[in-house]
Design a protein around this motif. Structure first.
Motif, PDB file in Angstrom:
ATOM      1  N   TRP A   1     -39.482  32.155 -25.452  1.00 25.34           N
ATOM      2  CA  TRP A   1     -40.171  30.968 -24.767  1.00 25.34           C
ATOM      3  C   TRP A   1     -39.526  29.800 -24.948  1.00 25.34           C
ATOM      4  N   LEU A   2     -39.012  29.421 -23.693  1.00 25.49           N
ATOM      5  CA  LEU A   2     -38.237  28.117 -23.885  1.00 25.49           C
ATOM      6  C   LEU A   2     -39.133  27.025 -23.696  1.00 25.49           C
ATOM      7  N   ASP A   3     -38.770  25.889 -24.652  1.00 25.98           N
ATOM      8  CA  ASP A   3     -39.473  24.708 -24.596  1.00 25.98           C
ATOM      9  C   ASP A   3     -41.022  25.105 -25.077  1.00 25.98           C
ATOM     10  N   ALA A   4     -41.056  25.775 -25.887  1.00 25.90           N
ATOM     11  CA  ALA A   4     -42.450  26.273 -26.708  1.00 25.90           C
ATOM     12  C   ALA A   4     -43.265  25.256 -26.889  1.00 25.90           C
ATOM     13  N   SER A   5     -42.876  23.962 -27.364  1.00 30.76           N
ATOM     14  CA  SER A   5     -43.583  22.838 -27.765  1.00 30.76           C
ATOM     15  C   SER A   5     -43.970  21.840 -26.419  1.00 30.76           C
ATOM     16  N   SER A   6     -43.533  22.363 -25.255  1.00 29.18           N
ATOM     17  CA  SER A   6     -43.809  21.394 -24.057  1.00 29.18           C
ATOM     18  C   SER A   6     -45.302  21.360 -23.946  1.00 29.18           C
ATOM     19  N   PRO A   7     -45.659  20.209 -23.439  1.00 33.45           N
ATOM     20  CA  PRO A   7     -47.262  19.968 -23.044  1.00 33.45           C
ATOM     21  C   PRO A   7     -47.489  20.816 -21.534  1.00 33.45           C
ATOM     22  N   LEU A   8     -46.424  21.362 -20.918  1.00 31.87           N
ATOM     23  CA  LEU A   8     -46.716  21.916 -19.397  1.00 31.87           C
ATOM     24  C   LEU A   8     -47.189  23.192 -19.685  1.00 31.87           C
ATOM     25  N   TRP A   9     -47.333  24.006 -21.014  1.00 34.44           N
ATOM     26  CA  TRP A   9     -47.611  25.316 -21.174  1.00 34.44           C
ATOM     27  C   TRP A   9     -49.203  25.256 -20.747  1.00 34.44           C
ATOM     28  N   PRO A  10     -50.162  24.319 -20.600  1.00 32.23           N
ATOM     29  CA  PRO A  10     -51.502  24.772 -20.427  1.00 32.23           C
ATOM     30  C   PRO A  10     -51.694  24.018 -19.029  1.00 32.23           C
ATOM     31  N   ARG A  11     -50.739  23.465 -18.504  1.00 38.06           N
ATOM     32  CA  ARG A  11     -51.171  23.008 -16.971  1.00 38.06           C
ATOM     33  C   ARG A  11     -50.415  23.974 -15.963  1.00 38.06           C
ATOM     34  N   GLY A  12     -51.172  23.998 -14.913  1.00 39.96           N
ATOM     35  CA  GLY A  12     -50.881  24.620 -13.945  1.00 39.96           C
ATOM     36  C   GLY A  12     -49.586  24.283 -12.941  1.00 39.96           C
ATOM     37  N   GLY A  13     -49.433  22.936 -12.703  1.00 37.20           N
ATOM     38  CA  GLY A  13     -48.175  22.424 -12.279  1.00 37.20           C
ATOM     39  C   GLY A  13     -48.469  22.670 -10.817  1.00 37.20           C
ATOM     40  N   ALA A  14     -47.317  23.139 -10.236  1.00 41.55           N
ATOM     41  CA  ALA A  14     -47.202  23.285  -8.910  1.00 41.55           C
ATOM     42  C   ALA A  14     -48.000  24.733  -8.438  1.00 41.55           C
ATOM     43  N   ALA A  15     -48.441  25.433  -9.284  1.00 37.99           N
ATOM     44  CA  ALA A  15     -49.334  26.475  -8.925  1.00 37.99           C
ATOM     45  C   ALA A  15     -50.610  26.248  -8.801  1.00 37.99           C
ATOM     46  N   VAL A  16     -51.145  24.932  -8.980  1.00 33.05           N
ATOM     47  CA  VAL A  16     -52.469  24.480  -8.584  1.00 33.05           C
ATOM     48  C   VAL A  16     -52.520  23.331  -7.500  1.00 33.05           C
ATOM     49  N   LEU A  17     -52.949  23.823  -6.303  1.00 34.80           N
ATOM     50  CA  LEU A  17     -53.155  23.027  -5.148  1.00 34.80           C
ATOM     51  C   LEU A  17     -54.095  21.768  -5.318  1.00 34.80           C
TER      52      LEU A  17
END
Length: 722
Positions: A632-648
């Protein structure tokens, strides 16, 4: 046997196989000739479901995705739709996303440019166009009236809606979408959003269609209903009400497409209709039973890490560095060492990141490939214009047709000369060169053709007759730029053309002759479409009996399909448009970095990745993969719980469980925590042996990484501080 069954479970719990086994036991009770409708969540999982159902041996099975079924039905019943919706029927053409964005931007351009306060930049207008098209698809999949879209945006987002739709676009969103819908239907153009809208608003409510639909299918199977849109729930309900046998699977930790139109809550009523329920639970190993509760608990209560520190399972390792570049090297070296010492195969390893950027993907792939390990970048889509082969063909187009000289420069011509000068290597094709006579060493031209040049020979047995240096010389001395009629001059205009060599000179003269021949046929009106010229160029300069690099072949397939689709649509909109103008628009579309749709069929079969898999969270989960080892790369990234581009944009407002109130930061935080729970349980269910949490103190932007897994990494004594 139960008339209907609802199967629940986690990742790799055997849901799909249980569904197939249920259908296997059902086949003896079905009358001959019964048809089966099998729905899968994505095209990737459709292949796996087809293979399993094929083993049952039932002849009449239609296996597709919900959107694929909607499209199929809209095409079949298009005359009925035209009658009910009140538009003139034409043979429907499906717009790809790149065509949809361009045409909608042209239609809405004048309206979106109007802003009483201040002019809006072009990038913001393009983003607003994409948002409006996404809203159409979300509304269609959820069964929402298009006129309600502005009210939902105002109620659910408030002033935040104006950030994505500036000016007065929020209030006009419904009217603009309706205008786009009517414009497309008058011309027989369809988009994925319009397909869902037509199917949900007209076909599913038409008694004639419902009667035929319910008589057509006697069994319905739906795999991974947690990733289905609400419209698919209506379809399945109607089929079950019509007397069809029904089998469903539901992943409790799924919903990977939540935010892209999926609505798991809308599919839950199907469970109440089923007479039998089966819960398979989650995978029974340490990563799911011990590690998943730790990660999800710490995400909500960071100080809850203490009780878990002593019970840390040995199947979890932590890699820690300060800089991210160092982390990428450490991760790659750990993978190499594992393959060499742990009896591990490359296809047993996956590297997963919340957002696998281009730098990280390139760095990891380069290091691993340099060490002899194959790498597969999952869902690696790049702009079509990034392919040198595609750029070479577009340059050749501009040399054949007049009025396109503005697109050309000497660098483009030099690249074309290199890219289109491939030829079979005669030394590899003919082990024993032809004899030139006793004691003869042959002419200079014969030696030039016979001697091997392995540095310029590709693994496919092709070599380039014109290298970059000679191509640059030719472009500097033999290319005459002109806005209307650019031209490649005879090689003799270069005073030292003898320096080019025999192979390069012959290849250049062959290219000039081909261009002259095509231009002569154009003057004689023997070529009806630029697509014919494009196809001839591929056959003449690139095909060579099919000996193409797989990456080049994929790029060519994408280019040809995108070009055919673009020409069909252009002729539908304006049949009298000059061919040069269409070529100009198509090249402009590609040069803006458009990613063309995947060619169909993308592959005949759907094999698992053959090397180390690099993917982001969304790609890995939707592909339904599993591996022995996870990194799991960047395991401490705050992006893990976010949908990002996969949320319209605005997607929570079109879910069935939306309460009609404005979304608050607490709602967003709770949605992120719920998504993190599903992601952790789903990924750990797909990791069988070992998990590596790869952490760097600084992100790629140089900032501290303070994501939900940071307390776990800080408390772990297994990390190696670099």
């Amino acid at each position: 046997m139960a008339r209907s069954i609802w199967i629940t479970g986690g990742a790799l719990s055997g849901k799909t196989q249980t569904l197939v086994d249920w259908f296997q036991g059902l086949r003896d009770q079905l009358p001959p000739g019964s048809r089966v409708l099998a729905l899968a969540a994505s095209s990737e999982t459709r292949w796996a479901l087809m293979e399993r159902l094929a083993a049952v041996g039932w002849p009449a099975i239609d296996c597709t995705t919900p959107l694929g079924f909607f499209e199929q039905e809209v095409m079949l019943f298009y005359p009925l739709l035209a009658e009910r919706a009140g538009f003139v029927p034409q043979f429907p053409l499906l717009l790809r996303p790149e065509n949809e964005q361009e045409l909608a931007g042209q239609l809405w351009g004048p309206a979106l440019a109007e802003n009483p306060d201040a002019p809006i930049a072009q990038p913001l207008r393009e983003r607003a166009v994409r948002r409006l098209l996404d809203l159409l698809q979300l509304a269609a999949n959820s069964g929402t009236d298009l006129a309600e879209i502005p009210d939902r945006l105002v109620q659910g987002l408030g002033p935040a809606a104006a950030v994505e739709l500036p000016g007065n676009w929020v209030d006009r969103a419904g009217a603009l979408i309706v205008e786009w819908r009517d414009w497309c239907l008058r011309r027989g153009l369809l988009t994925y959003g319009l397909v869902s809208w037509l199917y949900g608003n007209f076909l599913l409510s038409d008694p004639r269609y419902l009667d035929r639909l319910q008589r057509r299918y006697q069994v319905v199977l739906a795999d991974d209903t947690d990733d289905f849109p609400a419209l698919a729930g209506r379809l399945l309900t109607l089929l079950q009400e019509g007397g069809a046998w029904a089998g469903y699977t539901h992943n409790r930790d799924g919903a990977s497409r939540l935010g892209l139109g999926a609505d798991p809550v809308a599919l839950q009523p199907l469970a109440d209709r089923c007479t039998d329920h089966l819960d398979l639970g989650r995978a029974n190993h340490d990563l799911v039973q011990r590690v998943a509760p730790l990660l999800t608990t710490v995400a909500r209560e960071p100080f809850a890490i203490a009780p878990w520190a002593e019970a840390w399972p040995p199947t979890v390792q932590v890699l820690t560095t300060i800089a991210r570049a160092q982390l990428l090297r450490e991760t790659a070296e750990t993978i190499v060492q594992a393959v060499q010492t742990e009896a591990l195969q490359p296809q047993d390893i996956a590297v997963i990141s919340p957002g696998l950027d281009s730098i990280a993907g390139y760095t990891l792939a380069s290091i691993l490939r340099d060490r002899g390990l194959p790498v597969t970048l999952l869902g690696n889509q790049r702009p079509l214009i990034s392919s040198p082969t595609v750029r070479s063909l577009l340059t050749l187009w501009t040399l054949v047709y007049s009025g396109l000289g503005d697109w050309l420069n000497r660098e483009d011509v030099a690249e074309m000369l290199v890219g289109l000068s491939t030829e079979p290597d005669p030394w590899l094709a003919t082990p024993e060169p032809a004899a030139t006579g006793a004691g003869s060493i042959g002419t200079e031209a014969e030696l030039d053709l016979a001697l091997p040049d392995l540095a310029e020979t590709s693994p496919t047995g092709l070599r380039r007759a014109i290298d970059p240096v000679r191509a640059g010389l030719i472009a500097d001395h033999c290319f005459r730029p002109d806005r209307q009629r650019p031209e490649l001059l005879p090689v003799e205009v270069f005073a030292r053309w003898d320096r080019l060599g025999y192979r390069a000179t012959m290849a250049y003269q062959k290219l000039r002759s081909w261009i002259s021949e095509q231009q002569q046929q154009l003057r004689q009106r023997l070529v009806r479409s630029p697509l014919i010229v494009l196809d001839r160029a591929v056959q003449q300069f690139l095909w060579h009996g099919g000996r193409l690099d797989p990456a080049e072949l994929a790029a060519l397939r994408e280019l040809l399909e995108a070009a055919h689709r673009y020409w069909d649509i252009s002729h539908r909109i304006d049949p009298q448009a000059p061919e040069t103008e269409t070529i100009h628009k198509f090249i402009a579309l590609l040069r803006r970095g458009t990613i063309a749709a995947n060619p169909f069929p993308s592959q005949v079969l759907n094999p698992a990745p053959s090397g180390i898999t690099l993917a982001n969270i969304f790609q890995y989960r939707t592909a339904r993969l599993s591996h022995r080892w996870h990194f799991w790369l960047d395991a401490s990234s705050p992006l893990w719980p976010r949908g990002g581009a996969a949320v319209l944009f605005g997607s929570p407002l079109f879910l069935q469980d939306w309460n009609g109130r404005r979304r608050t930061p607490d709602d967003e935080e709770q949605a992120d925590l719920d998504r993190f729970d599903r992601v952790v349980h789903d990924l750990l269910g797909r990791c069988r042996d070992r998990l590596y949490l790869c952490h760097s103190d600084l992100s790629v932007t140089g900032q501290d990484q303070l994501g939900p897994m940071r307390p776990v990494i800080d408390a772990s004594e297994l990390g190696v501080d670099n």
